[in-house]
Design a protein around this motif. Structure first.
Motif, PDB file in Angstrom:
ATOM      1  N   SER A   9       0.832  -1.196   0.000  1.00  0.00           N
ATOM      2  CA  SER A   9       0.000   0.000   0.000  1.00  0.00           C
ATOM      3  C   SER A   9       0.866   1.245   0.000  1.00  0.00           C
ATOM      4  CB  SER A   9      -0.883   0.030   1.244  1.00  0.00           C
ATOM      5  OG  SER A   9      -1.669  -1.110   1.313  1.00  0.00           O
ATOM      6  N   LYS A  10       0.379   2.267  -0.722  1.00  0.00           N
ATOM      7  CA  LYS A  10       1.044   3.566  -0.693  1.00  0.00           C
ATOM      8  C   LYS A  10       0.008   4.604  -0.354  1.00  0.00           C
ATOM      9  CE  LYS A  10       4.754   2.517  -3.823  1.00  0.00           C
ATOM     10  NZ  LYS A  10       5.529   2.906  -4.961  1.00  0.00           N
ATOM     11  N   ALA A  11       0.249   5.352   0.703  1.00  0.00           N
ATOM     12  CA  ALA A  11      -0.688   6.385   1.114  1.00  0.00           C
ATOM     13  C   ALA A  11      -0.216   7.738   0.624  1.00  0.00           C
ATOM     14  CB  ALA A  11      -0.819   6.413   2.644  1.00  0.00           C
ATOM     15  N   GLN A  12      -1.167   8.629   0.328  1.00  0.00           N
ATOM     16  CA  GLN A  12      -0.828  10.000   0.019  1.00  0.00           C
ATOM     17  C   GLN A  12      -0.328  10.660   1.294  1.00  0.00           C
ATOM     18  OE1 GLN A  12      -4.314  11.764  -1.646  1.00  0.00           O
ATOM     19  NE2 GLN A  12      -3.908  10.934  -3.672  1.00  0.00           N
ATOM     20  N   HIS A  60      -1.199  13.110   3.082  1.00  0.00           N
ATOM     21  CA  HIS A  60      -2.114  13.909   3.892  1.00  0.00           C
ATOM     22  C   HIS A  60      -2.502  13.209   5.191  1.00  0.00           C
ATOM     23  CE1 HIS A  60      -2.417  16.612   0.555  1.00  0.00           C
ATOM     24  NE2 HIS A  60      -2.800  15.633  -0.225  1.00  0.00           N
ATOM     25  N   SER A  61      -1.780  12.220   5.601  1.00  0.00           N
ATOM     26  CA  SER A  61      -2.142  11.454   6.782  1.00  0.00           C
ATOM     27  C   SER A  61      -0.913  11.191   7.630  1.00  0.00           C
ATOM     28  CB  SER A  61      -2.747  10.113   6.354  1.00  0.00           C
ATOM     29  OG  SER A  61      -2.984   9.306   7.479  1.00  0.00           O
ATOM     30  N   ASP A  62      -1.133  11.190   8.947  1.00  0.00           N
ATOM     31  CA  ASP A  62      -0.063  10.825   9.871  1.00  0.00           C
ATOM     32  C   ASP A  62       0.009   9.312  10.042  1.00  0.00           C
ATOM     33  OD1 ASP A  62       0.583  13.499  10.307  1.00  0.00           O
ATOM     34  OD2 ASP A  62      -0.800  13.663  12.008  1.00  0.00           O
ATOM     35  N   GLN A  63      -0.930   8.600   9.444  1.00  0.00           N
ATOM     36  CA  GLN A  63      -0.989   7.151   9.582  1.00  0.00           C
ATOM     37  C   GLN A  63      -0.132   6.475   8.511  1.00  0.00           C
ATOM     38  OE1 GLN A  63      -5.262   6.666   9.149  1.00  0.00           O
ATOM     39  NE2 GLN A  63      -5.471   6.378  11.351  1.00  0.00           N
ATOM     40  N   THR A  64       0.312   5.267   8.822  1.00  0.00           N
ATOM     41  CA  THR A  64       1.023   4.471   7.825  1.00  0.00           C
ATOM     42  C   THR A  64       0.012   3.986   6.783  1.00  0.00           C
ATOM     43  OG1 THR A  64       0.652   2.348   8.932  1.00  0.00           O
ATOM     44  CG2 THR A  64       2.617   3.622   9.617  1.00  0.00           C
ATOM     45  N   PRO A  65       0.466   3.586   5.599  1.00  0.00           N
ATOM     46  CA  PRO A  65      -0.466   3.035   4.611  1.00  0.00           C
ATOM     47  C   PRO A  65      -1.275   1.857   5.151  1.00  0.00           C
ATOM     48  CG  PRO A  65       1.631   3.504   3.585  1.00  0.00           C
ATOM     49  CD  PRO A  65       1.814   3.721   5.069  1.00  0.00           C
ATOM     50  N   GLU A  66      -0.654   1.027   5.960  1.00  0.00           N
ATOM     51  CA  GLU A  66      -1.356  -0.120   6.540  1.00  0.00           C
ATOM     52  C   GLU A  66      -2.446   0.329   7.502  1.00  0.00           C
ATOM     53  OE1 GLU A  66       2.026   0.187   6.400  1.00  0.00           O
ATOM     54  OE2 GLU A  66       2.338  -1.261   4.774  1.00  0.00           O
ATOM     55  N   GLU A  67      -2.173   1.374   8.293  1.00  0.00           N
ATOM     56  CA  GLU A  67      -3.181   1.901   9.211  1.00  0.00           C
ATOM     57  C   GLU A  67      -4.347   2.527   8.450  1.00  0.00           C
ATOM     58  OE1 GLU A  67      -0.497   3.107  13.119  1.00  0.00           O
ATOM     59  OE2 GLU A  67      -0.538   4.472  11.401  1.00  0.00           O
ATOM     60  N   VAL A  68      -4.038   3.207   7.355  1.00  0.00           N
ATOM     61  CA  VAL A  68      -5.095   3.788   6.516  1.00  0.00           C
ATOM     62  C   VAL A  68      -5.962   2.681   5.944  1.00  0.00           C
ATOM     63  CG1 VAL A  68      -5.577   5.077   4.399  1.00  0.00           C
ATOM     64  CG2 VAL A  68      -3.791   5.877   5.969  1.00  0.00           C
ATOM     65  N   GLU A  69      -5.330   1.647   5.427  1.00  0.00           N
ATOM     66  CA  GLU A  69      -6.073   0.511   4.869  1.00  0.00           C
ATOM     67  C   GLU A  69      -6.953  -0.139   5.936  1.00  0.00           C
ATOM     68  OE1 GLU A  69      -5.309  -3.664   2.469  1.00  0.00           O
ATOM     69  OE2 GLU A  69      -3.663  -2.246   2.667  1.00  0.00           O
ATOM     70  N   LYS A  93      -5.116   8.147   0.506  1.00  0.00           N
ATOM     71  CA  LYS A  93      -5.553   7.212  -0.511  1.00  0.00           C
ATOM     72  C   LYS A  93      -4.549   6.067  -0.549  1.00  0.00           C
ATOM     73  CE  LYS A  93      -6.918   6.982  -5.322  1.00  0.00           C
ATOM     74  NZ  LYS A  93      -7.129   7.749  -6.561  1.00  0.00           N
ATOM     75  N   VAL A  94      -5.052   4.823  -0.618  1.00  0.00           N
ATOM     76  CA  VAL A  94      -4.186   3.660  -0.658  1.00  0.00           C
ATOM     77  C   VAL A  94      -4.639   2.693  -1.728  1.00  0.00           C
ATOM     78  CG1 VAL A  94      -3.513   3.785   1.763  1.00  0.00           C
ATOM     79  CG2 VAL A  94      -5.486   2.421   1.130  1.00  0.00           C
TER      80      VAL A  94
END
Length: 168
Positions: free
Chosen positions: A2-5, A7-16, A165-166
């Protein structure tokens, strides 16, 4: 992976994780298809199964969305918790099938509003395998309202929390 934009303090995994969590919690989504000329959206109850990387819906065999999906299988689903300022969208490929065993597994008493029981021959299962998702996640209504008030007074743009976004 996963790759997050940014705009988040979260890791891509946390966003997912949060995307899957909110989509399951909110349940009803606006399900959007393309008919060749326009987008069409309608509310549907989602059965979210992260372990199978799928979102399921029970639908009627005669629904217009079925033909739209057959011609244009890429769909978008949007979940909204407006009171909590939490929004999720996922896009993916949809299919419609007459899988009686899966229909029986997905059946709930809620479905009796549309069909007598899970054996109704007009029920189909619509399955979406999501490709990507996006998250807008604000802490809560009070925090969001306060940020809007501060922004109105200062002229600055309000920060409503994480947006990311992920790839799913």
């Amino acid at each position: 992976m996963s790759k997050a934009q940014p705009h988040s303090d979260q890791t891509p995994e946390e966003v997912e994780d949060r995307i899957w969590e909110l989509s399951k919690k909110i349940d009803i989504c606006m399900f959007t298809t393309w008919d060749g000329e326009r987008q069409r959206a309608r509310p549907l109850s989602a059965r979210v199964d992260r372990d199978k990387h799928a979102i399921y819906f029970l639908v009627d065999q005669d629904g217009h969305k079925n033909g739209q999906i057959e011609r244009f299988p890429i769909v978008t689903m949007t979940w909204t918790d407006s009171g909590g300022h939490k929004y999720v969208t996922m896009t993916g490929e949809a299919t419609v099938a007459n899988d009686r065993a899966l229909i029986k597994d997905l059946w709930s008493n809620f479905d009796k509003a549309w069909w007598e029981d899970e054996n109704d021959p007009s029920i189909r299962v619509l399955t979406v395998i999501p490709d990507d998702g996006e998250l807008w996640d604000s802490p809560n209504q009070l925090v969001a309202s306060t940020k809007m008030l501060v922004a109105a007074v200062t002229g600055a743009s309000p920060d409503f929390g994480d947006n990311a976004k992920v790839q799913l």
